[in-house]
Scaffold this motif. Structure first.
Motif, short mmCIF file in Angstrom:
data_model
loop_
_atom_site.label_atom_id
_atom_site.label_comp_id
_atom_site.label_asym_id
_atom_site.label_seq_id
_atom_site.Cartn_x
_atom_site.Cartn_y
_atom_site.Cartn_z
N ALA A 1 0.82 -1.22 0.00
CA ALA A 1 0.00 0.00 0.00
C ALA A 1 0.86 1.27 0.00
N GLY A 2 2.18 1.09 0.08
CA GLY A 2 3.07 2.25 0.09
C GLY A 2 3.13 2.94 1.44
N LEU A 3 2.86 2.18 2.50
CA LEU A 3 2.85 2.74 3.85
C LEU A 3 3.83 1.98 4.74
N THR A 4 4.15 2.56 5.87
CA THR A 4 5.06 1.89 6.80
C THR A 4 4.28 0.94 7.71
N HIS A 5 4.98 -0.05 8.18
CA HIS A 5 4.38 -1.01 9.11
C HIS A 5 3.87 -0.31 10.36
N GLY A 6 4.63 0.68 10.81
CA GLY A 6 4.25 1.41 12.02
C GLY A 6 2.94 2.17 11.89
N GLY A 7 2.56 2.52 10.68
CA GLY A 7 1.31 3.26 10.48
C GLY A 7 0.06 2.40 10.54
N PHE A 8 0.24 1.11 10.61
CA PHE A 8 -0.90 0.20 10.59
C PHE A 8 -1.93 0.53 11.67
N TYR A 9 -1.45 0.77 12.90
CA TYR A 9 -2.38 0.95 14.02
C TYR A 9 -3.09 2.30 14.01
N LYS A 10 -2.73 3.17 13.08
CA LYS A 10 -3.49 4.40 12.88
C LYS A 10 -4.80 4.10 12.16
N HIS A 11 -4.84 2.93 11.50
CA HIS A 11 -5.99 2.57 10.68
C HIS A 11 -6.83 1.42 11.26
N PHE A 12 -6.17 0.50 11.96
CA PHE A 12 -6.85 -0.72 12.43
C PHE A 12 -6.43 -1.05 13.85
N ALA A 13 -7.35 -1.62 14.62
CA ALA A 13 -7.07 -1.97 16.01
C ALA A 13 -6.14 -3.18 16.11
N SER A 14 -6.23 -4.09 15.13
CA SER A 14 -5.43 -5.31 15.17
C SER A 14 -5.47 -5.96 13.78
N ARG A 15 -4.67 -6.98 13.60
CA ARG A 15 -4.70 -7.73 12.34
C ARG A 15 -6.08 -8.34 12.15
N ASP A 16 -6.67 -8.87 13.21
CA ASP A 16 -8.01 -9.46 13.12
C ASP A 16 -9.04 -8.42 12.67
N ASP A 17 -8.89 -7.19 13.17
CA ASP A 17 -9.78 -6.11 12.76
C ASP A 17 -9.65 -5.86 11.25
N LEU A 18 -8.41 -5.78 10.77
CA LEU A 18 -8.18 -5.59 9.33
C LEU A 18 -8.78 -6.73 8.53
N ILE A 19 -8.50 -7.97 8.92
CA ILE A 19 -8.99 -9.13 8.17
C ILE A 19 -10.50 -9.15 8.15
N SER A 20 -11.13 -8.87 9.25
CA SER A 20 -12.59 -8.86 9.31
C SER A 20 -13.16 -7.79 8.38
N GLN A 21 -12.59 -6.60 8.40
CA GLN A 21 -13.07 -5.52 7.53
C GLN A 21 -12.76 -5.81 6.06
N ALA A 22 -11.58 -6.37 5.79
CA ALA A 22 -11.22 -6.71 4.41
C ALA A 22 -12.12 -7.81 3.87
N ALA A 23 -12.47 -8.76 4.72
CA ALA A 23 -13.39 -9.82 4.30
C ALA A 23 -14.74 -9.24 3.92
N ALA A 24 -15.23 -8.28 4.70
CA ALA A 24 -16.50 -7.64 4.38
C ALA A 24 -16.41 -6.92 3.03
N VAL A 25 -15.29 -6.26 2.76
CA VAL A 25 -15.08 -5.59 1.48
C VAL A 25 -15.06 -6.60 0.35
N ALA A 26 -14.29 -7.68 0.54
CA ALA A 26 -14.17 -8.71 -0.50
C ALA A 26 -15.53 -9.32 -0.82
N LEU A 27 -16.30 -9.59 0.21
CA LEU A 27 -17.62 -10.20 0.01
C LEU A 27 -18.55 -9.23 -0.72
N ALA A 28 -18.55 -7.98 -0.31
CA ALA A 28 -19.46 -7.00 -0.91
C ALA A 28 -19.14 -6.74 -2.37
N GLU A 29 -17.86 -6.81 -2.74
CA GLU A 29 -17.48 -6.56 -4.13
C GLU A 29 -18.08 -7.59 -5.09
N GLY A 30 -18.41 -8.75 -4.58
CA GLY A 30 -18.96 -9.79 -5.44
C GLY A 30 -20.36 -9.50 -5.94
#
Length: 196
Positions: free
Chosen positions: A40-69
């Motif tokens: 994404a062109g971002l630093t690893h350290g910036g991750f927590y500015k956007h998401f609470a945890s990896r599980d939070d990201l995966i859950s939100q990304a899954a919702a995006v992936a599902l909705a795109e269908g």
């Protein structure tokens, strides 16, 4: 929204889209935070500015992936104006869909993960199942059996695609897609052999 807030929102959206593509292709256990942020062109350290945890990201990304269908399924149905159900079946069980999981239907790759996932993940998966069932039921010629037919069709679409991606034998993979497509379009009757 200020300039930095817009940039933050755009960065978050970019990470979500990349993660959605990766989990469709690789499942939910593979994508690492460092790799996603780098892509994404971002630093690893910036991750927590956007998401609470990896599980939070995966859950939100899954919702995006599902909705795109949803949009893809609707477009596939509209391609064949005379027989929209057949058009949807052909697109879903086509080799192009099989060979491009990163842009394909997330129901195929995320089913097992949703079954083990948190409530939010399950709800996102269920929302898409219901959306697809409604779409398929609306394409049914038999309104009394529309819901049951939609459930059978969706189950066959997802299952055949999953298996066609999982088997090593390319001929068997092609045969799975063609046979299931032929049977679905012919109401379960195999009046003529499918073209492989």
């Amino acid at each position: 929204m200020g300039h930095s807030q817009k940039e933050k929102a755009a960065s978050r959206e970019r990470v979500l889209r990349i993660a959605a593509r990766k989990i469709r292709a690789e499942g939910v256990t593979r994508p690492g935070i460092a790799d996603l942020m780098k892509e994404a062109g971002l630093t690893h350290g910036g991750f927590y500015k956007h998401f609470a945890s990896r599980d939070d990201l995966i859950s939100q990304a899954a919702a995006v992936a599902l909705a795109e269908g949803s949009a893809k399924m609707e477009r596939a149905a509209r391609k064949n104006e005379r027989e929209p159900r057949a058009g949807l079946i052909d697109a879903y069980l086509g080799k192009q869909h099989r060979d491009a999981p990163a842009t394909g239907c997330a129901l195929v790759t995320l089913g097992a993960a949703a079954g083990r996932g948190d409530q939010h993940f399950k709800e996102a998966y269920e929302k898409q199942v219901r959306t697809y069932l409604d779409l398929l039921a609306g394409l049914s010629e038999d309104s009394e059996e529309a819901q049951a037919e939609a459930m059978l069709t969706l189950s066959a679409l997802v299952g055949a695609t999953l298996m066609s991606r999982a088997v090593a034998d390319k001929n068997l993979s092609d045969e799975l897609l063609a046979t299931v497509a032929g049977l679905l379009k012919n109401g379960g009757s195999r009046t003529s052999p499918p073209a492989v």
